[in-house]
Design a protein around this motif. Structure first.
Motif, short mmCIF file in Angstrom:
data_model
loop_
_atom_site.label_atom_id
_atom_site.label_comp_id
_atom_site.label_asym_id
_atom_site.label_seq_id
_atom_site.Cartn_x
_atom_site.Cartn_y
_atom_site.Cartn_z
N UNK A 21 0.84 -1.20 0.00
CA UNK A 21 0.00 0.00 0.00
C UNK A 21 0.87 1.25 0.00
N UNK A 22 1.90 1.21 0.83
CA UNK A 22 2.83 2.33 0.94
C UNK A 22 3.45 2.64 -0.44
N UNK A 23 3.91 1.59 -1.10
CA UNK A 23 4.53 1.78 -2.41
C UNK A 23 3.52 2.33 -3.41
N UNK A 24 2.28 1.80 -3.35
CA UNK A 24 1.26 2.25 -4.29
C UNK A 24 0.93 3.73 -4.07
N UNK A 25 0.73 4.14 -2.81
CA UNK A 25 0.39 5.54 -2.52
C UNK A 25 1.53 6.46 -2.93
N UNK A 26 2.75 6.06 -2.55
CA UNK A 26 3.90 6.92 -2.88
C UNK A 26 4.06 7.05 -4.40
N UNK A 27 3.75 5.97 -5.11
CA UNK A 27 3.85 6.00 -6.57
C UNK A 27 2.85 6.99 -7.16
#
Lengths: 128, 420
Positions: A21-27
């Protein structure tokens, strides 16, 4: 005109995101930032270490040093963007883009900047 | 992020405080858990339609409490079933609840919930399983997978732990200052236990993934938010962050352990190192050293060598001094063994070997003792004795990765032997 877009959210909830989720949001947030950068409108961007790492210095002749953030609030200041916007409307639109890219919950506070000195730091490796 | 993902994160974040408050109301762990579960089910229905509530924790406590009270009434058949309208005007109630929550209760609620899990009657394995189930809300399956143990074993640990906890009757009054400090240190030890179990069980076997290390760090941050001026809690959080920052570099692509000095330091997590260093800096200002702070300070010296991207930049003299402090604060043969590694870098393997020889009777079943002994002997050119020590280490290895690591030393020894 320069605006600060301040990100407030539940630190605990953000801390409970999975790596995916973290990677998706930051992306998604990066994509919005890249758009702003292409238009030459993006200033400094910062993500802050959790408030547990904060120290507060109370202003006085003999300043008092306290552990923790300045105020115990439900939502915490987690980071900010500096963006060049034509007017409040554009600043709000930009904040909406960021809000849509981010997870639900929390808020962006849009604050016009009165004085801005970009300074010199941040281009090196001092930031994690 | 999907609805489910952010709601799930909100539940995880709200769980300790909400469950802690429900436990205070109902004074029974199972009832509190059931109430929280009910509240989450209703949230799954309501939040995607209405958006997240202003205060998710207050929402879950209020709805959970009402749901459990409904259940009590239904079971006792004293009152007619209340209709859903009772929950309609949540917004006002939520605001009132939020105000009351701002009081001092929540600190002790969360601490109590954590403390229940580290009751002295519970063996360490049960403490960990209970905390991960109750406080973190992990499923039995998740816990079992993290510890590479069968689900039925974990289920059993949790059931037994709950039975002991309810028999032990933890007091619900707000604790006094001394009691609170005691609880805090028991909880800190339990959190570090979770971290260590996961660190040794997962990090290498699972190619640098150790989800329970993240969970332990999350719990330490939670504790630190409740007690922001406790240097040992800062030390605990810093220690775990600085150690976990190295996790991605601790195993190679084949799943073999990589020694600290051989790790690719560019793989270390920068944000975790930044946070860990910030916390240890804060802790040191208090000038009240404790075991977690000293260990974090040692980890910080390794992390600072990362800036120079060279293991050779490590300040071994300072590490030796810190281990000496730790020996004083928390005497243990394992601490002395660790200090000997620093001594070997500083003053040679001979002195290090002399330092650990007296530990032999107490560490005769300890993998790392024979690993270190073998390495020191090897450096001194005493190959036959080194081989013997490495063989003892292999016999004591608890993971395939540990055994593989020692076998690598033995292979090197054999190669050296052939060359000579």
């Amino acid at each position: 005109m320069l605006y600060a877009i301040l990100c407030y959210d539940y630190e605990d909830a953000v801390g409970a995101w999975t790596k995916e989720e973290e990677t998706a949001v930051m992306g998604r947030l990066s994509a919005v930032q890249e758009g702003l950068a292409r238009q030459g409108r993006l200033g400094p961007v910062a993500r802050l270490v959790p408030t547990t790492a904060a120290t507060t210095v109370r202003k006085a002749q003999d300043p008092v040093v306290l552990d923790g953030p300045f105020a115990e609030t439900k939502e915490q200041l987690l980071g900010f963007f500096v963006v060049d916007c034509a007017d409040l409307e554009e600043a709000i639109e930009t904040a909406k883009d960021l809000a849509r890219a981010n997870a639900p919950g929390g808020s962006y506070e849009v604050r016009p900047i009165a004085v801005f000195r970009p300074g010199q730091v941040g281009t090196g490796s001092a930031v994690g | 992020m999907t609805d489910l993902a952010w709601i799930d994160a909100a539940f995880t974040a709200a769980r300790p405080q909400a469950l802690g408050a429900l436990l205070r109301y109902f004074r029974d762990l199972d009832t509190a858990e059931e109430a929280f579960q009910d509240a989450c089910l209703r949230a799954l229905d309501s939040w995607p339609r209405n958006g997240p509530p202003r205060d998710p924790v207050a929402w879950l406590i209020l709805v959970g409490r009402n749901a459990a009270l409904d259940g009590v009434r239904r079971r006792s058949r004293l009152e007619a079933l209340p209709d859903e309208e009772a929950l309609s005007d949540l917004d006002d109630a939520e605001a009132g609840m939020a105000e009351r929550l701002d009081g001092s209760h929540y600190r002790d609620d969360i601490l109590r919930l954590l403390f229940i899990c580290c009751h002295p009657d519970l063996p360490a394995t049960q403490q960990i399983a209970l905390a991960l189930r109750i406080v973190s809300g992990l499923s039995v399956k998740q816990i079992a997978r993290a510890f590479l143990v069968g689900e039925s074993a974990i289920e059993q640990r949790i059931t037994r732990a709950k039975a002991r906890v309810s028999a032990a009757a933890v007091p619900f009054e707000a604790p006094g200052a001394a009691e609170r400090a005691e609880r805090l240190s028991a909880v800190a030890a339990m959190i570090y236990l979770i971290f260590n179990e996961s660190y040794s069980a997962n990090a290498v076997a699972d190619r640098g993934r150790a989800p329970l290390c993240d969970e332990a760090i999350r719990l330490a941050r939670l504790l630190l938010r409740l007690f922001p001026a406790e240097p040992e809690i800062m030390g605990l959080a810093a220690l775990m962050l600085l150690q976990h920052a190295r996790t991605p570099a601790r195993a190679d692509a084949a799943g073999n352990a990589v020694l600290l000095e051989d790790q690719d330091r560019s793989l270390w997590s920068r944000p975790m190192i930044v946070e860990g260093l910030a916390l240890i800096d804060k802790a040191m200002r208090h000038r009240r050293p404790g075991p977690y702070q000293v260990q974090a300070a040692i980890a910080a010296l390794h992390a600072r060598a990362e800036r120079a991207e060279r293991a050779a930049d490590t300040d071994w003299a300072q590490i030796d001094r810190l281990y000496a402090t730790l020996e004083r604060l928390q005497p243990s043969p394992v601490v002395t063994l660790n200090r000997a590694v620093a001594v070997s870098k500083l003053r040679g393997a001979g002195e290090a070997l002399a330092m650990i020889e007296p530990l032999a009777p107490r560490l005769s079943g300890y993998f790392f003792f024979f690993g270190a002994r073998g390495a020191f002997l090897q450096q001194l050119g005493r190959m036959e004795e080194a081989r013997e020590a490495f063989n003892r280490a292999i016999a004591l290895a608890s993971t395939p990765a540990e055994a593989a690591h020692i076998r690598m030393h033995l292979d090197r020894l054999a190669a050296d032997g052939d060359a000579g």
